[in-house]
Design a protein around this motif. Structure first.
Motif, PDB file in Angstrom:
ATOM      1  N   UNK A 196      12.621  -3.260  -2.736  1.00 32.16           N
ATOM      2  CA  UNK A 196      13.343  -2.494  -1.419  1.00 32.16           C
ATOM      3  C   UNK A 196      12.867  -3.519  -0.041  1.00 32.16           C
ATOM      4  N   UNK A 211      11.800  -9.610  -0.644  1.00 34.83           N
ATOM      5  CA  UNK A 211      10.880  -9.022  -1.996  1.00 34.83           C
ATOM      6  C   UNK A 211       9.796 -10.103  -2.253  1.00 34.83           C
ATOM      7  N   UNK A 212       9.654 -11.223  -1.783  1.00 33.22           N
ATOM      8  CA  UNK A 212       8.707 -12.139  -2.071  1.00 33.22           C
ATOM      9  C   UNK A 212       7.440 -12.040  -1.253  1.00 33.22           C
ATOM     10  N   UNK A 263       3.452  12.657  -0.135  1.00 32.64           N
ATOM     11  CA  UNK A 263       2.445  11.870   0.669  1.00 32.64           C
ATOM     12  C   UNK A 263       2.541  12.261   2.079  1.00 32.64           C
ATOM     13  N   UNK A 279      10.945  -8.000  -9.279  1.00 38.76           N
ATOM     14  CA  UNK A 279       9.619  -7.819  -8.466  1.00 38.76           C
ATOM     15  C   UNK A 279       8.989  -6.391  -8.922  1.00 38.76           C
ATOM     16  N   UNK A 280       8.957  -5.903 -10.020  1.00 38.99           N
ATOM     17  CA  UNK A 280       8.083  -4.961 -10.380  1.00 38.99           C
ATOM     18  C   UNK A 280       6.623  -5.303 -10.944  1.00 38.99           C
ATOM     19  N   UNK A 339       9.648   0.623  11.272  1.00 40.24           N
ATOM     20  CA  UNK A 339      10.773  -0.270  11.103  1.00 40.24           C
ATOM     21  C   UNK A 339      11.555  -0.585  12.151  1.00 40.24           C
ATOM     22  N   UNK A 394       0.755  -1.219   0.025  1.00 40.46           N
ATOM     23  CA  UNK A 394      -0.001   0.080  -0.023  1.00 40.46           C
ATOM     24  C   UNK A 394       0.769   1.251   0.160  1.00 40.46           C
ATOM     25  N   UNK A 395       2.085   1.129   0.195  1.00 46.76           N
ATOM     26  CA  UNK A 395       3.129   2.371  -0.056  1.00 46.76           C
ATOM     27  C   UNK A 395       3.490   2.710  -1.414  1.00 46.76           C
ATOM     28  N   UNK A 396       3.110   1.775  -2.145  1.00 47.51           N
ATOM     29  CA  UNK A 396       3.532   2.056  -3.535  1.00 47.51           C
ATOM     30  C   UNK A 396       5.186   2.143  -3.706  1.00 47.51           C
ATOM     31  N   UNK A 397       5.770   1.517  -2.889  1.00 48.82           N
ATOM     32  CA  UNK A 397       7.139   1.548  -3.139  1.00 48.82           C
ATOM     33  C   UNK A 397       7.738   0.396  -3.664  1.00 48.82           C
ATOM     34  N   UNK A 398       8.852   0.123  -4.264  1.00 50.07           N
ATOM     35  CA  UNK A 398       9.300  -1.038  -4.757  1.00 50.07           C
ATOM     36  C   UNK A 398       9.350  -2.026  -3.834  1.00 50.07           C
ATOM     37  N   UNK A 399       8.904  -3.379  -4.668  1.00 52.13           N
ATOM     38  CA  UNK A 399       8.922  -4.284  -3.468  1.00 52.13           C
ATOM     39  C   UNK A 399      10.367  -5.005  -3.523  1.00 52.13           C
ATOM     40  N   UNK A 430      11.169  12.738   7.086  1.00 55.06           N
ATOM     41  CA  UNK A 430      11.519  12.224   8.329  1.00 55.06           C
ATOM     42  C   UNK A 430      12.170  10.737   8.301  1.00 55.06           C
ATOM     43  N   UNK A 431      12.169  10.237   7.080  1.00 55.18           N
ATOM     44  CA  UNK A 431      12.911   8.944   6.853  1.00 55.18           C
ATOM     45  C   UNK A 431      14.343   9.066   6.225  1.00 55.18           C
ATOM     46  N   UNK A 432      15.364   8.647   7.248  1.00 53.68           N
ATOM     47  CA  UNK A 432      16.593   9.007   6.967  1.00 53.68           C
ATOM     48  C   UNK A 432      16.915   8.122   5.430  1.00 53.68           C
ATOM     49  N   UNK A 469      10.814   2.110  -9.316  1.00 59.50           N
ATOM     50  CA  UNK A 469      10.571   2.539  -8.002  1.00 59.50           C
ATOM     51  C   UNK A 469      11.604   3.655  -7.879  1.00 59.50           C
ATOM     52  N   UNK A 470      12.372   3.534  -6.763  1.00 64.21           N
ATOM     53  CA  UNK A 470      13.549   4.858  -6.608  1.00 64.21           C
ATOM     54  C   UNK A 470      14.616   4.767  -7.441  1.00 64.21           C
ATOM     55  N   UNK A 526       9.685   4.493   8.480  1.00 56.98           N
ATOM     56  CA  UNK A 526      10.837   4.700   9.320  1.00 56.98           C
ATOM     57  C   UNK A 526      10.600   4.444  10.760  1.00 56.98           C
TER      58      UNK A 526
END
Lengths: 612, 249, 277
Positions: free
Chosen positions: A357, A416-417, C165, B30-31, A394, A350-355, C243-245, B14-15, A391
């Motif tokens: 990572x 990542x899985x 966000x 993994x994309x 985490x 749900x964060x839309x960040x790359x899997x 906020x996230x380093x 991603x980033x 963060x």
């Protein structure tokens, strides 16, 4: 009189048949598992009035009336027959002095209950009645009072007329009143018929009123969940269009349990009293108003309402079913949640960040990432999206792995899985996306031959443990505090107790939906001095992130600030949590309110206590 | 109105960009995948036009077998049919345009053809224009508003300092940009129906590439060392100092 | 060896394209007068260029005109080029966050210069003005000026204060607007923000939004997805507040502040007010 009986009977039967048909036509739901548990609930909740006693005074008030009527049931039969045949007496029972004494005792108990009820309604006037039909409630109390008063009058008249089949002295109250009865033979008929008329009026009125609960509550309690409270029932997508039910838009789409739920509501308002959204927002009352659309989205699925409801109504099912229709059929939902749904669907979190990572947080910690084809570890640590991408969340994961490593536990993460369990999508009503992810994760876990999973996130815990079995995933799933508590008990981890006062916040999905309340407390007690908030354990107050609210905007006073206020009032310096969402929401609340409170996961407190 | 929308399956990066070992492609293990936001707006616009005026929406793509997922996504938005030119290789803009032209010719005339302004990945800015020339159609690019009816279209192109308006007769080819509309969130019944809509797939062979990709390279400067000015609100004075140095404060 | 250059006066991207063109040979520059009609302009450019390579700026217009040239000549066109070595070019993909090295198989090159990949040339240039006949061609019929209410436009702003966000809501942008106003800047946002409906698409900075080139780009609560970076590559300096380093944005920034933007941004505003008196 016979005619009156017949008329009343027909009117009642017609309406009852109508309600019965509604239930018959309603959608199916599986509610026949765990029969022993269900029977136990009947005994404790119905007969024992357990949930009503969660509030002492109203509990006593209701019990007096309820138990009264259980005992008085035979007298209703006596009255109905007696109305057409004055000389009839209930075989054996009608002649028992002890029974009539009991009747008198319970007439008094009902009257006491009525007086208490009137006092509560007219003097105390609790807020939970906001929105309920107060006039109707008064009418019902009056009718109940009339039932027992006419019964008293009838028994007293029978004694005065010398028609009692039982020893008059036994029924002390009726006996005492009998002295005041004028024209005994006339009064006896009068009171018998009056009693029957009140009962018949009640009978006819019953299926149109909120008092219907007396017929349906026992049924509703029987068919409520006895376990797996956090599990939502899956929908089927692989059926023909005309059989597919994607939530609730009209009455016909309610399941029969949901139908009986709606028959059983007495508008007591306890649910409203404990609802975090209702108490912090500008909501219309749940009771008496159907379900306004804002309320559908304001719900955080915390389950406080379900816990509090004396007749075991399961409000969350209704809300989620309404959401399912809104999201899956009408595509109508708060816009800010749309990216979350798209991100879960297209990217996997749900964060839309790359899997790719997902394991970055663990890079320098020497954590094993389970690759395809490798031997599975003893325990799979399910990290969850929050810990991977946020963060603040985490920190708990970092602490947990440090502790597991210190205790020599054989564990690994999927990296990542690991995809989102689908919980936020499911709570929002997007059952379709949820199922796609459930199937994907089950395939990954089963291929990896995982049997035991530890999760830090109560939402993941709930989905993996309670909901994935519906999709072929049977695993032993525990919360990280449960494993850590076990390790501490076994001496594998030795925390040092400090002096600081710590108040522990129970997460809804942990304490209520999954019954984990003791282990986190063990850990807190092992590292500091625990202080409880008023709303703790099963009666905990939500942090505000549930029901996909982590991704929605808040209306009214934020729920998290209300909880932070409660926490800071304990005087503790530390607010311990066991959930990544609670961590973020409560920390946000502390910052926005400028409180001096440190929000920290139990696992981190444990690590810190072992470092010094 | 018969409307064609051309789309391309692209990964959701991603980033940072990570390449395969041979440096020929992005590592997509993994994309997730999607079509470019420009194209999604194009599909939505096509569906809206056909909902209002009748007709059909056809989705055309040149891509790997998995690109059928993207066609089905477009169908969930409302597209009626799909044409899938299947290839395992990457094609340059010129070659792509000829393959698309051939498929469009075979389909018969369209009133309106929509492309994304540029593809998310290769970003060549030219496929739509080449296709328009080959089909002899007027072309307008960078469009953020379309009003198409009665054989004409009024188009608004975003430019620095406002919008330029074009009026063209139909049939025409238009390349569109995100912001054209807000694509709908498809309902589940729409997604389920999409599974059964017709897709015409045929394999195609890539011609010699005139703009031949040799390799991909991640540019330097990703992995800059940022100068940390501080933590929290206490960093404010340092920030203002930098602003003054840069001449913006 | 001469090179034809499509040149627009007072355009920094054209000045950069000039540098690229000069590296390829003797530059003959052409500007246009009259209504914008890309097909007609492309034909005129082709006639003027003869057999020369043709270079243009990597602006929307430059890419469009060169694409028309390429379609008319049926030759390969490499857009947004950052380097040329003989018949090999390096060009931008993914809005510039990835590069492609490619070989052109054609008798001449058609190129546009990637924005900010070349230093602007300060050579004094004599550009020939072309006035093609655009009758019958697809052309601009009307120009609509935006009603920005006098505010600085995102594309022109010297300072952009952008939110992602982390801002949390549309009301959250108030602190960014205040800072932007103080710096005579514009407010931008990431794609997540426009999807959530907190800001209009016209505020979006990114590969599919507006590409900005301010002196200072302040990214608040933005994680740093490549499609967003593609929109602010043109910034001279980037300050990231997050906020996230571990946030990816820090790898693309010149300056970093680790902290909650809801605290940091007002603090910067307050400090600025103090300093400005």
């Amino acid at each position: 009189m016979a005619a009156a009986l017949a008329v009343a009977g027909v009117l009642f039967a017609k309406r009852a048949l109508f309600l019965w048909r509604l239930v018959r036509k309603a959608k199916p739901t599986e509610r026949f598992d765990d029969i022993p548990g269900r029977v136990e609930n009947e005994v404790t909740i119905v007969l024992g009035q357990k949930k009503l006693f969660q509030r002492l005074l109203p509990g006593v008030m209701h019990a007096l009336i309820f138990w009264g009527f259980i005992v008085l049931l035979p007298t209703i039969v006596m009255a109905l027959v007696g109305a057409v045949n004055r000389d009839w007496s209930f075989p054996w029972l009608g002649a028992q002095g002890w029974f009539m004494a009991l009747v008198d005792v319970f007439i008094l108990s009902v009257l006491t209950g009525i007086v208490m009820a009137v006092w509560i309604r007219k003097v105390v006037r609790p807020r939970r009645f906001d929105g309920s039909h107060l006039g109707e409630a008064d009418l019902i109390l009056a009718l109940i009072a009339l039932v027992v008063l006419t019964l008293l009058g009838w028994h007293a008249s029978r004694i005065a007329a010398g028609m009692n089949e039982w020893p008059a002295g036994a029924s002390f109250l009726s006996n005492w009143v009998s002295g005041a009865i004028p024209f005994p033979r006339v009064s006896e008929r009068f009171f018998n018929w009056a009693h029957v008329l009140v009962i018949l009026t009640f009978l006819v009125y019953l299926p149109y009123s909120k008092h219907l609960h007396i017929a349906t509550a026992a049924i509703n309690v029987f068919f409520s969940r006895t376990r797996n409270r956090g599990r939502l029932e899956p929908l089927r997508f692989d059926v023909p269009d005309d059989e597919m039910r994607l939530g609730v838009n009209t009455i016909e789409q309610l399941t029969w349990k949901e139908m009986v739920d709606s028959f059983s509501c007495t508008e007591c308002g306890r649910c409203q009293d404990v609802c975090p959204a209702y108490n912090t927002g500008e909501l219309q009352p749940i009771v008496g108003n159907g379900v306004p659309e804002e309320m559908v989205w304001d719900c955080v699925t915390c389950g406080a309402c379900v816990h509090e409801c004396p007749v075991s109504i399961e409000h969350i099912d209704h809300i989620v079913d309404l959401r399912r229709d809104l999201v899956m059929m009408q595509s109508s939902f708060p816009q800010e949640a749309e990216s979350m749904l798209r991100d879960v669907e297209r990217i996997g979190n749900p964060w839309g960040k790359p899997q790719g990572d997902r394991a970055s947080w663990a890079e320098d910690l020497g954590v094993r990432v389970l690759e395809e084809g490798e031997e599975p570890p003893e325990i799979l640590y399910w990290v969850g999206c929050a810990a991977a991408y946020d963060e603040r969340a985490r920190v708990a994961a970092e602490s947990t792995v440090k502790l597991l490593q210190k205790a020599g536990v054989d564990f690994a993460i999927l990296g990542a899985r690991e995809s989102c369990t689908g919980d936020p999508a499911r709570r929002m009503g997007n059952e379709y996306v949820f199922q796609a992810y459930a199937e994907q994760n089950v395939a990954t876990l089963n291929d990896a031959r995982v049997t035991k999973i530890v999760a830090s996130c109560p939402h993941c815990l709930n989905s993996l443990g309670k909901e994935y079995p519906d999709f072929g995933g049977q695993y032993e799933v525990m919360h990280h505090t449960q494993l850590l508590a076990e390790l501490v008990r076994d001496g594998m981890l030795s925390p040092a107790r400090g002096e600081s006062e710590i108040t522990y916040h129970d997460s809804c999905y942990l304490a209520r939906h999954n019954d984990v309340r003791d282990e986190p407390r063990e850990l807190v007690a092992a590292v500091g001095k625990p202080v409880e908030m008023p709303r703790n354990g099963k009666r905990t107050f939500c942090c505000g992130a549930g029901g996909a609210h982590m991704w929605m905007e808040e209306r009214g006073t934020p729920i998290n600030e209300e909880r932070v206020r409660e926490a800071s009032e304990t005087g503790a310096e530390t607010l311990a949590v066991a959930c990544p969402f609670c961590t973020v929401m409560l920390d946000d609340g502390v910052r926005s309110m400028g409180k001096q409170l440190r929000v920290v996961d139990v696992s981190t407190l444990l690590v810190e206590s072992m470092e010094d | 109105m018969k409307v064609l929308v051309a789309v391309k399956r692209v990964p959701i990066t991603g980033g940072k960009m990570v390449l395969t070992d041979d440096g020929q492609a992005i590592q997509t293990r993994h994309l997730g995948f999607t079509i470019s936001p420009h194209e999604e707006c194009g599909v939505e616009e096509a569906v809206r036009i056909v909902e209002a005026q009748g007709g059909e929406v056809v989705v055309l793509t040149l891509g790997p077998p998995e690109a059928e997922d993207q066609i089905r996504e477009c169908m969930a938005l409302g597209a009626d049919r799909g044409i899938h030119l299947v290839t395992g290789e990457e094609w340059d803009a010129q070659a792509t345009a000829s393959a698309l032209v051939e498929a469009i010719d075979a389909e018969g005339p369209f009133d309106l053809i929509l492309f994304g302004n540029e593809s998310a990945d290769a970003s060549g800015f030219q496929v739509g224009i080449r296709v328009a020339y080959a089909l002899g159609l007027p072309v307008v690019t960078g469009v953020k508003a379309i009003a198409a009816a009665d054989g004409r279209a009024r188009l608004e192109q975003e430019v620095p300092g406002g919008r330029d308006v074009y009026e063209v007769p139909l049939p025409a080819l238009v390349t569109v940009k995100e912001g054209l509309n807000l694509p709908r969130y498809p309902s589940v019944p729409a997604k389920l129906r999409a599974k059964n809509k017709p897709v015409d797939s045929k394999p195609v062979t890539r011609p010699e590439s005139k703009l031949e990709k040799l390799r991909l390279v991640v540019p330097e400067g990703q992995g800059k060392q940022a100068e940390i000015l501080g933590n929290g609100p206490g960093a404010a004075p340092a920030v203002v100092e930098v602003m003054q140095k840069l001449g913006v404060a | 060896m001469s090179v034809a250059l499509f040149f627009e006066a007072n355009d920094e991207l054209s000045a950069q394209a000039l540098t690229l063109a000069q590296s390829l040979g003797e530059v003959r520059a052409f500007s246009f007068e009259g209504p914008y009609a890309p097909a007609a302009w492309a034909s005129a450019l082709i006639d003027a260029a003869g057999d020369d390579d043709i270079v243009g700026p990597g602006s929307e217009r430059g890419n469009e005109v060169l694409a028309h040239v390429a379609a008319q000549l049926d030759l390969p066109f490499a857009a947004n080029v950052t380097d040329v070595r003989g018949d090999e070019v390096t060009r931008q993909r993914w809005g510039g966050t990835l590069l492609e090295e490619a070989r052109i198989h054609a008798p001449r090159k058609l190129l546009t210069a990637a924005p900010f990949a070349f230093a602007p040339s300060d050579s004094l240039l004599q550009a020939e003005t072309l006035r093609p006949d655009v009758s019958g061609a697809v052309q601009v019929t009307e120009h609509i000026a935006p009603d920005t209410g006098g505010k600085v436009s995102l594309a022109d702003a010297k300072v952009v204060v952008s939110g992602g966000r982390g801002v949390g809501s549309s009301e959250g942008f108030a602190i960014l607007e205040e800072l932007a106003a103080l710096l005579d800047g514009a407010v931008g946002c990431s794609r997540v923000v426009t999807s959530a409906g907190w800001r209009p698409h016209t505020d979006q900075v990114g590969q599919t939004g507006t590409k900005v080139s301010p002196d200072l780009y302040i990214a608040c609560g933005i994680s740093g997805a490549t499609q967003h970076i593609a929109g602010c590559k043109g910034a001279k300096k980037v300050l990231a507040i997050n906020a996230d380093p571990e946030a990816t944005i820090f790898a693309h920034a010149d300056y970093a502040v680790v902290g909650d933007l809801h605290e940091v941004v007002p603090a910067i505003t307050a400090e600025l007010k103090k300093v400005k008196g």
